[in-house]
Design an enzyme around this catalytic site. Structure first.
Site, mmCIF file in Angstrom:
data_model
loop_
_atom_site.group_PDB
_atom_site.id
_atom_site.type_symbol
_atom_site.label_atom_id
_atom_site.label_comp_id
_atom_site.label_asym_id
_atom_site.label_seq_id
_atom_site.Cartn_x
_atom_site.Cartn_y
_atom_site.Cartn_z
ATOM 1 N N GLU A 1 0.763 -1.276 14.194
ATOM 2 C CA GLU A 1 -0.092 -0.380 13.387
ATOM 3 C C GLU A 1 -1.481 -0.313 13.996
ATOM 4 O OE1 GLU A 1 -0.471 -1.196 9.157
ATOM 5 O OE2 GLU A 1 1.681 -1.561 8.959
ATOM 6 N N ASP B 1 0.830 -1.198 0.000
ATOM 7 C CA ASP B 1 0.000 0.000 0.000
ATOM 8 C C ASP B 1 0.874 1.262 0.000
ATOM 9 O OD1 ASP B 1 -2.299 1.628 0.305
ATOM 10 O OD2 ASP B 1 -2.054 1.623 2.484
ATOM 11 N N TYR C 1 -6.923 -2.895 12.815
ATOM 12 C CA TYR C 1 -7.782 -1.833 12.257
ATOM 13 C C TYR C 1 -9.242 -1.982 12.673
ATOM 14 C CZ TYR C 1 -3.747 -0.209 9.757
ATOM 15 O OH TYR C 1 -2.512 0.317 9.470
ATOM 16 N N GLU D 1 3.191 -8.009 7.290
ATOM 17 C CA GLU D 1 1.935 -8.622 6.854
ATOM 18 C C GLU D 1 2.079 -9.643 5.732
ATOM 19 O OE1 GLU D 1 -1.155 -5.755 6.233
ATOM 20 O OE2 GLU D 1 -1.203 -5.205 8.340
#
Ligand code: BDP
Length: 627
Positions: free
Chosen positions: A530, A197, A493, A440
């Site tokens: 994160e 990303d 998230y 990840e």
């Protein structure tokens, strides 16, 4: 060629990349060494041919680049993508060509002349006066080679560098190409697909240096330290390069403090050994020892053949226990940011004002650590982390290892090579307290288990002194790789990609998550690497709504409550995603880049920046983290 030459690699767009040479010691001036920078505005040309291979077929390196066609000015270092108002160049995939001229002083003739690139993304082939001198596979890490046989000491030299940004199944990061045929697409149409990303910025990203050393030279210095009461023990190993015939050269080692005073009591003359520094000043993160953070010593190596090299280091220890991360035997809590290196115009090109500004804002936020998500940062940035006492989790460019084809033997071998180059480059840095081997990956896949077992074992062999981690997006129930690491790093998230808009679910989900990891691996501490929400600076809505500054602060505040519960237990840190907004590929989920920064891309705070600053300064002041 440099000491570290690695085995054959890949075929990309028609070219076999056959030799990889890693640069080792940072080039530094000394009594015996002179470093020249070749940075500047170079000639540049992209190979837009359908095969992207015309440039190789027509040997663009064999004559001045301008003889092949029109060239344009291009700054080095920089990414070439955002300089021109040209979408085709911004999104270009394939070979681009750089050229400059340089001179070599004639009194360098009898010494060793080395050309070093701090990084070129992704593949690079380098010629001097039309003679190939080195190739390198992978962005973000330095490479170098001796160029005596190629340079002209009596006149100008032509330096040509071809750089290819193509990402394939076996590159790090991995990617793929899609070729589209048929009448609906333009002829020879293809696109680069990425599995990460962030924008695939490319070009010569860091300094290009030419330097000279004596023929017998200091090739490598490895320093590890331990603490014994008030004293520091400095274990060093020196490797010499070049041949001095039958009689081995002598060396003299001394340690100097930050003011240049020699602190070793007697000359040490062995290539490997331990030096004691009495009443040492230890390296501390700036929040643990505000009066004297980032204290650096220098190991001075003097070779009888004339070479002098100075390697900086700090005296500190690091250790991961079952629930803590210890620096100098004291618990360290990471008040962190995960970063990117890009900014407007320059892309990922090295930029001193940006480095300085980033450290100003890291400290303004009260942060004491960062992760080099998702690739190794510049050596100049890492120097500042050392000297300013900011802790670093040093991450490899292994982001997006998601598909079965990314776990093959070629990928594995390249991943290990990259870890070798990364550890080689950063092993002496006190700021680096942990290696992150990946971000990840599909750590739930069966293939991930043997693959990462091997990568992690390899990294541990290279450096047994630092803990190892990787950032996982998976749950404790399906991850297969965390078993091999020392610290569990998780990216989360809740309230963003799941239960979007529902900050009220964050605490319950996060708590449950942390407990499930703890139940499975009660011998490892946990780090949040994160958590974050996209936020358009200046967009407001009360009550909060996703993408507004209010939502970002509401969202983060919920995470902070859970962090505070587990901070006293086994949580060893928190890293917001992200320090600043950053560029990504075009996509419907991104509004000109990823907007999860607590700062804008220009490094100015959003409301969340102020929230984080208030929290970090308070936490640093109210816990055992501050001495
Ligand atoms: C995580 C990735 C990071 C992304 C972030 C996001 O590690 O690179 O930018 O998500 O989606 O999964 O913002």
């Amino acid at each position: 060629m440099a000491a570290e030459c690695l085995p054959p690699s890949l075929l990309i767009l028609g070219l076999a990349v056959s030799v990889v040479c890693a640069g080792s010691l940072y080039p530094r001036d000394s009594e015996s060494r002179v470093v020249k920078t070749l940075d500047g505005i170079w000639d540049f040309r992209a190979d837009y041919s359908n095969s992207r291979n015309d440039s190789f077929q027509h040997s663009w390196w064999s004559q001045p680049l301008s003889a092949s066609g029109d060239v344009m000015p291009m700054p080095v270092p920089s990414s070439y993508n955002d300089i021109y108002n040209d979408k085709a160049l911004r999104d270009f995939v394939g070979w681009v060509w750089y050229e400059t001229q340089f001179f070599v002083p004639s009194d360098w003739r009898d010494q060793r002349v080395v050309l070093r690139l701090g990084s070129a993304h992704y593949y690079a082939v380098v010629w001097v006066n039309g003679q190939e001198v080195m190739r390198h596979d992978g962005g973000h890490l330095p490479f170098e080679g001796e160029v005596n046989s190629a340079v002209n000491f009596n006149g100008p030299n032509r330096l040509t560098v071809a750089v290819n940004n193509t990402l394939l199944a076996t590159t790090l990061p991995p990617g793929s190409l899609s070729f589209h045929g048929g009448a609906k697409y333009p002829p020879h149409y293809f696109v680069q697909n990425v599995q990460m990303d962030f924008f695939n910025y490319a070009g010569i990203h860091r300094h290009v240096h030419l330097y000279v050393t004596p023929r017998v030279y200091v090739d490598d210095v490895t320093i590890t330290t331990s603490i014994n009461g008030n004293n520091g023990e400095v274990n060093y190993t020196i490797t010499l390069g070049g041949s001095s015939g039958d009689s081995p050269p002598g060396v003299e080692i001394s340690v100097e403090d930050r003011d240049g005073n020699t602190v070793t009591s007697h000359p040490v003359t062995s290539l490997t050994g331990t030096v004691e520094v009495n009443n040492a000043r230890f390296w501390w993160p700036w929040t643990m020892k505000p009066s004297d953070p980032g204290y650096m010593y220098t190991l001075k190596v003097n070779v009888s053949t004339g070479d002098v090299y100075r390697q900086m280091f700090g005296i500190r220890t690091v250790q991961a226990t079952d629930s803590q991360l210890l620096i100098n035997s004291k618990p360290f809590y990471c008040l962190g940011v995960a970063k990117h290196e890009d900014a407007d115009i320059r892309g990922k090109g090295l930029d001193y004002p940006l480095i300085a500004r980033d450290f100003v804002m890291i400290k303004w936020l009260g942060a004491n650590c960062f992760r080099t998500s998702h690739y190794p940062y510049s050596e100049e940035m890492m120097d500042q982390a050392d000297q300013q006492g900011v802790v670093v989790i040093d991450e490899s460019p292994a982001v997006g290892i998601k598909k079965a084809e990314n776990f093959g033997a070629v990928s594995l071998s390249h991943h290990k090579d990259v870890m070798t180059e990364l550890v080689q480059r950063d092993k002496n840095r006190p700021s680096v307290v942990m290696w992150s081997v990946a971000n990840e990956p599909s750590s739930n896949m069966q293939q991930a288990e043997p693959y990462f077992k091997d990568v992690i074992q390899h990294t541990r062999q290279l450096d047994p002194t630092r803990p190892i981690t990787f950032a996982t997006m998976h749950a404790a129930s399906d991850d297969r790789v965390v078993q091999f690491v020392d610290v569990i790093s998780i990216n989360r998230y809740y309230g963003w990609y799941t239960d979007t808009g529902h900050t009220e679910v964050i605490q319950g989900h996060l708590s449950d998550d942390l407990k499930s990891w703890r139940n499975k691996h009660h011998d490892k501490p946990i780090l949040i690497t994160e958590y974050g929400a996209d936020t358009i600076a200046g967009m407001h809505e009360e009550p909060s709504f996703v993408f507004t500054e209010e939502y970002q602060t509401d969202f983060m505040s919920e995470y902070h409550k859970t962090f505070d519960t587990y901070r006293a237990q086994y949580l060893v840190g928190e890293m917001v995603w992200n320090f600043a907004d950053f560029m990504t590929v075009e996509g419907v989920r991104r509004v000109v880049g990823n907007r999860k920064g607590v700062l804008t891309r220009q490094r100015q705070p959003k409301a969340a920046g102020h929230l984080l600053r208030a929290r970090y300064l308070k936490v640093a002041n109210t816990t055992w983290h501050t001495t």
